[in-house]
Design an enzyme around this catalytic site. Structure first.
Site, PDB file in Angstrom:
ATOM      1  N   ARG A  78       0.835  -1.203   0.000  1.00  0.00           N
ATOM      2  CA  ARG A  78       0.000   0.000   0.000  1.00  0.00           C
ATOM      3  C   ARG A  78       0.869   1.253   0.000  1.00  0.00           C
ATOM      4  O   ARG A  78       0.562   2.231  -0.688  1.00  0.00           O
ATOM      5  CB  ARG A  78      -0.937   0.002   1.223  1.00  0.00           C
ATOM      6  CG  ARG A  78      -2.099  -0.972   1.096  1.00  0.00           C
ATOM      7  CD  ARG A  78      -3.041  -0.873   2.286  1.00  0.00           C
ATOM      8  NE  ARG A  78      -3.686   0.437   2.374  1.00  0.00           N
ATOM      9  CZ  ARG A  78      -4.396   0.834   3.447  1.00  0.00           C
ATOM     10  NH1 ARG A  78      -4.485   0.034   4.505  1.00  0.00           N
ATOM     11  NH2 ARG A  78      -4.969   2.007   3.475  1.00  0.00           N
ATOM     12  N   HIS A 125      -7.745   7.124  12.366  1.00  0.00           N
ATOM     13  CA  HIS A 125      -7.292   5.751  12.141  1.00  0.00           C
ATOM     14  C   HIS A 125      -5.793   5.668  11.910  1.00  0.00           C
ATOM     15  O   HIS A 125      -5.301   4.682  11.364  1.00  0.00           O
ATOM     16  CB  HIS A 125      -8.061   5.128  10.957  1.00  0.00           C
ATOM     17  CG  HIS A 125      -9.509   4.879  11.281  1.00  0.00           C
ATOM     18  ND1 HIS A 125     -10.455   4.592  10.330  1.00  0.00           N
ATOM     19  CD2 HIS A 125     -10.175   4.912  12.463  1.00  0.00           C
ATOM     20  CE1 HIS A 125     -11.623   4.428  10.915  1.00  0.00           C
ATOM     21  NE2 HIS A 125     -11.498   4.635  12.205  1.00  0.00           N
TER      22      HIS A 125
END
Ligand code: APR
Length: 256
Positions: A78, A125
Site C-alpha cells: 500500500r 485511524h
C-alpha cells in the site's frame, strides 16, 4: 433535501447552510482520496481493498500475530501505491479553508500535502507514513520512507515488533484525537461528510453526534448510503467535482 431536487438546487441549499454556519468541520473517508488514485475499501469495484483482501488477516492484531510478515508486506505494498500520489481538487478545496478542522479516517497525508496545517488534521485511524511499536506501553513511533519502507523489525526501544501506525479492527482510536473529534462535533453548526460509507464505528458515530447537538449535515458521496440517509443535503457527486464549487468564496472555521 436529497434526491428530490436538481444538483444545482441542492448545491445552493448547501451553500446557504454554510453561509449561516460559524463552526464547520469536515469528516472524511477513502472517497476523498479516490480521485488521487488511492483505492477505497468498500466501493463496488474490483480494486476496493476489502473486495481483494481479507481485512481480518491484514488489518487486525490477530492477523498480525498470526503472520506478521504478511501484514508488513501488505502495508508496504500500500505504501508503494501511495508513493508519488498527489492531492486532488477536493483536498485542495479543503486546504483553502485554513481555519477548518479536518477529521479524517484516512491514513494518507494528502490533506497535509495540499496545505492543511498538520495540527488541523485529526487522523482517527492513524498514519500509513509511520510505524509504531506494537507494545502500546512503549509507544515508540517513527516516520518511514514510503519509497523504501522497512521490513518486519524489532522496536529499537523495547524489542517488541514494529508495525504500521494505523488503527486495526478491534483496536482503540488514539484517545486524545478521538476525544477532540467528539468534542468538536458536539459544537458544530455544520459537518461536511465526504466520501465515507459511514459503516465503521466508533468513527461513523460522529455524524449522529453532530446532529444530536444541532449540527446540519452536508454529505458528498458518489453513492447513497448510511451517511446520505442522515444528510440535510446530499450531493451525489465526486468530491473533486463538487467541493471546489461548494466551498468557493467561503472562509470557514471550526472554532467558535
Ligand atoms: N467522491 C466522493 N465519494 C466517493 C468517491 C469520490 N470520488 N469515491 C468513492 N466514494 C465513496 C463511496 O461511495 C463510499 O461511500 O467513498 C466511500 C468509501 O467508503 P469505504 O471504502 O468504506 O471507506 P471509508 O468509509 O473511509 O472506510 C472507513 O474502514 O476499513 C476501514 O480503517 C478503514 O478508515 C477505513 C474505514
Amino acid at each position: 433535501m436529497r434526491f428530490d431536487s436538481s444538483l444545482d438546487a441542492r448545491l445552493q441549499a448547501a451553500r446557504e447552510i454554510l453561509s449561516r454556519s460559524r463552526r464547520v468541520a469536515a469528516f472524511s473517508g477513502a472517497g476523498l482520496s479516490a480521485e488521487s488514485g488511492l483505492a477505497t475499501f468498500r466501493d463496488p469495484d474490483p480494486d476496493a481493498l476489502w473486495s481483494r483482501f481479507d481485512p481480518i488477516e491484514l488489518a487486525s492484531v490477530e492477523g498480525f500475530d498470526a503472520n506478521p510478515q504478511r501484514v508488513i508486506d501488505w502495508y508496504n505494498w500500500r505504501r508503494g501505491n501511495y508513493a508519488g500520489v498527489q492531492p486532488n481538487a477536493a483536498h485542495r478545496a479543503l486546504a483553502g479553508q485554513q481555519r477548518m478542522i479536518q477529521i479524517t479516517q484516512n491514513v494518507d497525508h494528502l490533506l497535509e500535502q495540499a496545505g492543511v496545517a498538520p495540527e488541523r488534521v485529526y487522523h482517527l485511524h492513524g498514519s500509513i507514513l509511520h510505524d509504531r511499536c506494537h507494545n502500546s506501553v512503549c509507544e515508540h513511533r517513527e516516520r518511514v520512507d514510503i519509497e523504501k519502507p522497512p521490513g518486519l523489525r524489532a522496536c529499537p526501544r523495547c524489542g517488541d515488533r514494529m508495525r504500521p501506525a494505523v488503527v486495526w479492527f478491534g483496536e482503540s482510536l488514539p484517545q486524545e484525537t478521538w476525544t477532540r473529534a467528539q468534542r468538536l462535533c458536539m459544537a458544530l453548526d455544520c459537518l461536511l461528510v465526504i466520501g465515507t460509507s459511514a459503516t465503521v464505528y466508533p468513527a461513523a458515530g460522529l455524524i449522529a453526534l453532530a446532529r444530536q447537538h444541532g449540527s446540519r449535515v452536508i454529505v458528498i458521496d458518489i453513492n447513497a448510503g448510511a451517511a446520505s440517509d442522515a444528510a440535510d443535503v446530499y450531493l451525489d457527486r465526486s468530491a473533486a467535482d463538487v467541493l471546489p464549487s461548494l466551498l468557493d468564496g467561503f472562509d470557514l472555521g471550526s472554532d467558535s
